[in-house]
Design a protein around this motif. Structure first.
Motif, PDB file in Angstrom:
ATOM      1  N   THR A  23       0.852  -1.095  -0.093  1.00  0.00           N
ATOM      2  CA  THR A  23       0.038  -0.104  -0.068  1.00  0.00           C
ATOM      3  C   THR A  23       0.659   1.337  -0.024  1.00  0.00           C
ATOM      4  OG1 THR A  23      -0.138   0.222   2.357  1.00  0.00           O
ATOM      5  CG2 THR A  23      -1.834  -1.008   1.382  1.00  0.00           C
ATOM      6  N   ALA A  24       0.390   2.371  -0.447  1.00  0.00           N
ATOM      7  CA  ALA A  24       1.041   3.700  -0.278  1.00  0.00           C
ATOM      8  C   ALA A  24       1.351   4.139   0.980  1.00  0.00           C
ATOM      9  CB  ALA A  24       0.122   4.690  -1.266  1.00  0.00           C
ATOM     10  N   TYR A  25       0.461   3.796   1.849  1.00  0.00           N
ATOM     11  CA  TYR A  25       0.681   4.062   3.356  1.00  0.00           C
ATOM     12  C   TYR A  25       1.935   3.306   3.793  1.00  0.00           C
ATOM     13  CZ  TYR A  25      -0.098   3.908   8.415  1.00  0.00           C
ATOM     14  OH  TYR A  25       0.006   4.207   9.793  1.00  0.00           O
ATOM     15  N   ASP A  26       2.163   1.923   3.478  1.00  0.00           N
ATOM     16  CA  ASP A  26       3.465   1.452   3.858  1.00  0.00           C
ATOM     17  C   ASP A  26       4.318   1.884   3.304  1.00  0.00           C
ATOM     18  OD1 ASP A  26       1.882  -0.518   5.636  1.00  0.00           O
ATOM     19  OD2 ASP A  26       1.300  -1.802   4.089  1.00  0.00           O
ATOM     20  N   VAL A  27       4.384   2.179   2.009  1.00  0.00           N
ATOM     21  CA  VAL A  27       5.609   2.969   0.988  1.00  0.00           C
ATOM     22  C   VAL A  27       6.029   4.153   1.628  1.00  0.00           C
ATOM     23  CG1 VAL A  27       6.523   4.180  -0.806  1.00  0.00           C
ATOM     24  CG2 VAL A  27       5.082   1.884  -0.917  1.00  0.00           C
ATOM     25  N   ALA A  28       5.153   4.936   2.328  1.00  0.00           N
ATOM     26  CA  ALA A  28       5.517   6.137   2.898  1.00  0.00           C
ATOM     27  C   ALA A  28       6.246   6.110   4.067  1.00  0.00           C
ATOM     28  CB  ALA A  28       4.059   7.088   3.139  1.00  0.00           C
ATOM     29  N   ASN A  29       5.765   5.109   4.763  1.00  0.00           N
ATOM     30  CA  ASN A  29       6.201   4.600   6.313  1.00  0.00           C
ATOM     31  C   ASN A  29       7.892   4.305   6.150  1.00  0.00           C
ATOM     32  OD1 ASN A  29       4.707   5.630   8.498  1.00  0.00           O
ATOM     33  ND2 ASN A  29       3.049   4.380   7.268  1.00  0.00           N
ATOM     34  N   ILE A  30       7.877   3.325   4.911  1.00  0.00           N
ATOM     35  CA  ILE A  30       9.273   2.916   4.703  1.00  0.00           C
ATOM     36  C   ILE A  30      10.121   3.960   4.458  1.00  0.00           C
ATOM     37  CG2 ILE A  30      10.533   1.209   3.138  1.00  0.00           C
ATOM     38  CD1 ILE A  30       8.110  -0.614   3.081  1.00  0.00           C
ATOM     39  N   LEU A  31       9.820   4.792   3.373  1.00  0.00           N
ATOM     40  CA  LEU A  31      10.628   5.893   2.966  1.00  0.00           C
ATOM     41  C   LEU A  31      10.975   6.794   4.350  1.00  0.00           C
ATOM     42  CD1 LEU A  31       8.697   7.017  -0.201  1.00  0.00           C
ATOM     43  CD2 LEU A  31      10.798   5.585  -0.125  1.00  0.00           C
ATOM     44  N   LYS A  32      10.007   7.118   5.045  1.00  0.00           N
ATOM     45  CA  LYS A  32      10.000   7.831   6.282  1.00  0.00           C
ATOM     46  C   LYS A  32      11.274   7.287   7.153  1.00  0.00           C
ATOM     47  CE  LYS A  32       7.143   7.884   9.305  1.00  0.00           C
ATOM     48  NZ  LYS A  32       6.924   7.751  10.819  1.00  0.00           N
ATOM     49  N   ASP A  33      10.875   5.886   7.566  1.00  0.00           N
ATOM     50  CA  ASP A  33      11.843   5.287   8.440  1.00  0.00           C
ATOM     51  C   ASP A  33      13.225   5.392   7.803  1.00  0.00           C
ATOM     52  OD1 ASP A  33       9.658   5.008   9.982  1.00  0.00           O
ATOM     53  OD2 ASP A  33       9.213   2.908   9.518  1.00  0.00           O
ATOM     54  N   LYS A  34      13.265   4.774   6.660  1.00  0.00           N
ATOM     55  CA  LYS A  34      14.668   4.700   6.242  1.00  0.00           C
ATOM     56  C   LYS A  34      15.517   6.152   5.676  1.00  0.00           C
ATOM     57  CE  LYS A  34      14.206  -0.018   4.555  1.00  0.00           C
ATOM     58  NZ  LYS A  34      14.955  -0.923   5.391  1.00  0.00           N
ATOM     59  N   ILE A  51       9.919   1.427 -10.001  1.00  0.00           N
ATOM     60  CA  ILE A  51      10.335   2.397  -9.150  1.00  0.00           C
ATOM     61  C   ILE A  51       9.205   3.402  -8.418  1.00  0.00           C
ATOM     62  CG2 ILE A  51      11.254   4.221 -10.549  1.00  0.00           C
ATOM     63  CD1 ILE A  51      13.791   4.139  -8.602  1.00  0.00           C
ATOM     64  N   ILE A  52       9.234   3.646  -7.206  1.00  0.00           N
ATOM     65  CA  ILE A  52       8.011   4.259  -6.649  1.00  0.00           C
ATOM     66  C   ILE A  52       8.863   5.442  -5.740  1.00  0.00           C
ATOM     67  CG2 ILE A  52       7.621   2.641  -4.919  1.00  0.00           C
ATOM     68  CD1 ILE A  52       4.592   3.912  -4.959  1.00  0.00           C
ATOM     69  N   THR A  53       8.582   6.745  -6.042  1.00  0.00           N
ATOM     70  CA  THR A  53       9.147   7.544  -5.388  1.00  0.00           C
ATOM     71  C   THR A  53       8.299   8.444  -4.317  1.00  0.00           C
ATOM     72  OG1 THR A  53       8.769   9.212  -7.246  1.00  0.00           O
ATOM     73  CG2 THR A  53      10.920   7.674  -7.217  1.00  0.00           C
ATOM     74  N   GLU A  54       8.908   9.687  -3.614  1.00  0.00           N
ATOM     75  CA  GLU A  54       8.021  10.354  -2.953  1.00  0.00           C
ATOM     76  C   GLU A  54       6.901  11.336  -3.901  1.00  0.00           C
ATOM     77  OE1 GLU A  54      11.271  11.677   0.530  1.00  0.00           O
ATOM     78  OE2 GLU A  54      11.617  12.171  -1.374  1.00  0.00           O
ATOM     79  N   ARG A  55       7.572  11.503  -5.071  1.00  0.00           N
ATOM     80  CA  ARG A  55       6.742  12.138  -6.021  1.00  0.00           C
ATOM     81  C   ARG A  55       5.672  11.580  -6.507  1.00  0.00           C
ATOM     82  NH1 ARG A  55       6.478  13.698 -11.556  1.00  0.00           N
ATOM     83  NH2 ARG A  55       6.093  15.964 -11.998  1.00  0.00           N
ATOM     84  N   ASP A  56       5.612  10.193  -6.627  1.00  0.00           N
ATOM     85  CA  ASP A  56       4.556   9.292  -6.976  1.00  0.00           C
ATOM     86  C   ASP A  56       3.562   9.267  -6.058  1.00  0.00           C
ATOM     87  OD1 ASP A  56       5.764   8.538  -9.479  1.00  0.00           O
ATOM     88  OD2 ASP A  56       6.977   6.958  -8.203  1.00  0.00           O
ATOM     89  N   LEU A  57       4.037   9.179  -4.825  1.00  0.00           N
ATOM     90  CA  LEU A  57       2.987   9.363  -3.381  1.00  0.00           C
ATOM     91  C   LEU A  57       2.321  10.761  -3.655  1.00  0.00           C
ATOM     92  CD1 LEU A  57       5.121   7.745  -0.719  1.00  0.00           C
ATOM     93  CD2 LEU A  57       3.269   6.654  -2.050  1.00  0.00           C
ATOM     94  N   ALA A  58       3.074  11.718  -3.829  1.00  0.00           N
ATOM     95  CA  ALA A  58       2.434  13.206  -3.828  1.00  0.00           C
ATOM     96  C   ALA A  58       1.404  13.040  -4.936  1.00  0.00           C
ATOM     97  CB  ALA A  58       3.433  14.103  -3.973  1.00  0.00           C
TER      98      ALA A  58
END
Length: 186
Positions: A23-34, A51-58
């Protein structure tokens, strides 16, 4: 200058990854934690496919006001994986980043994800290459008030005459001087 270093000398390892059903939620948390800006996306067989980036989430979640726990990576990640081979040089990576307008390149050998090289990785090892990348980006992003093939009134940089000139090979040249230089090349 360290332009001939291999991307394997600059890449980061291990690479953080997610699967298409994350999920996008999990991606955001992985990016934040790492403390990183992207994750490589793997298919069910463990092969890198995107590849998924912060920009993709935004753009894929936040700007569309979607619930991050209901959006999966497959829906918002880039479907075309732009990667580089391990034998490539930092200059090769910089050129590819510029040509593809990306800041990160997974290093892949066959289907095996070896690492990821970013603009920051390159600048750590080769500040000279970073300067080249900045200059190239400025050239690509600058807006010229006229086309390079368009004639304008100006001063020829070869003969000094005031005439209609074209921008050719970085200089303003009149028609006569351009014809003369073309004749010399033949």
């Amino acid at each position: 200058m360290n332009l001939e270093l291999s991307v394997t000398e600059a890449m980061s390892t291990p690479v953080a990854t997610v699967t298409l059903d994350t999920t996008a939620y999990d991606v955001a948390n992985i990016l934040k934690d790492k403390g990183i800006g992207c994750l490589v996306v793997l298919n069910d067989a463990g092969k890198p496919v995107g590849i998924i980036t912060e920009r993709d989430l935004a753009l894929g979640v936040v700007s569309r006001n979607l619930k991050s726990k209901e959006v999966i990576v497959e829906e918002i990640s880039s479907s075309k994986l732009i990667a580089i081979a391990p034998k490539s040089t930092l200059m090769d990576a910089a050129r590819k980043m510029d040509a593809e307008n990306v800041k990160r390149l997974p290093v892949i050998d066959g289907d095996e994800l070896l690492g990821i090289v970013t603009v920051s990785d390159i600048t750590k090892l080769s500040p000279e290459l970073f300067n080249i990348m900045v200059e190239t980006n400025e050239i690509h992003n600058s807006e010229y008030p006229y086309s390079k093939n368009e004639e304008i009134e100006g001063i020829c940089e070869i003969c000094g005459s005031t005439d209609s000139v074209n921008y050719i090979n970085g200089r303003y040249i009149c028609k006569n001087c351009n014809e003369d230089s073309e004749g010399e090349e033949e």
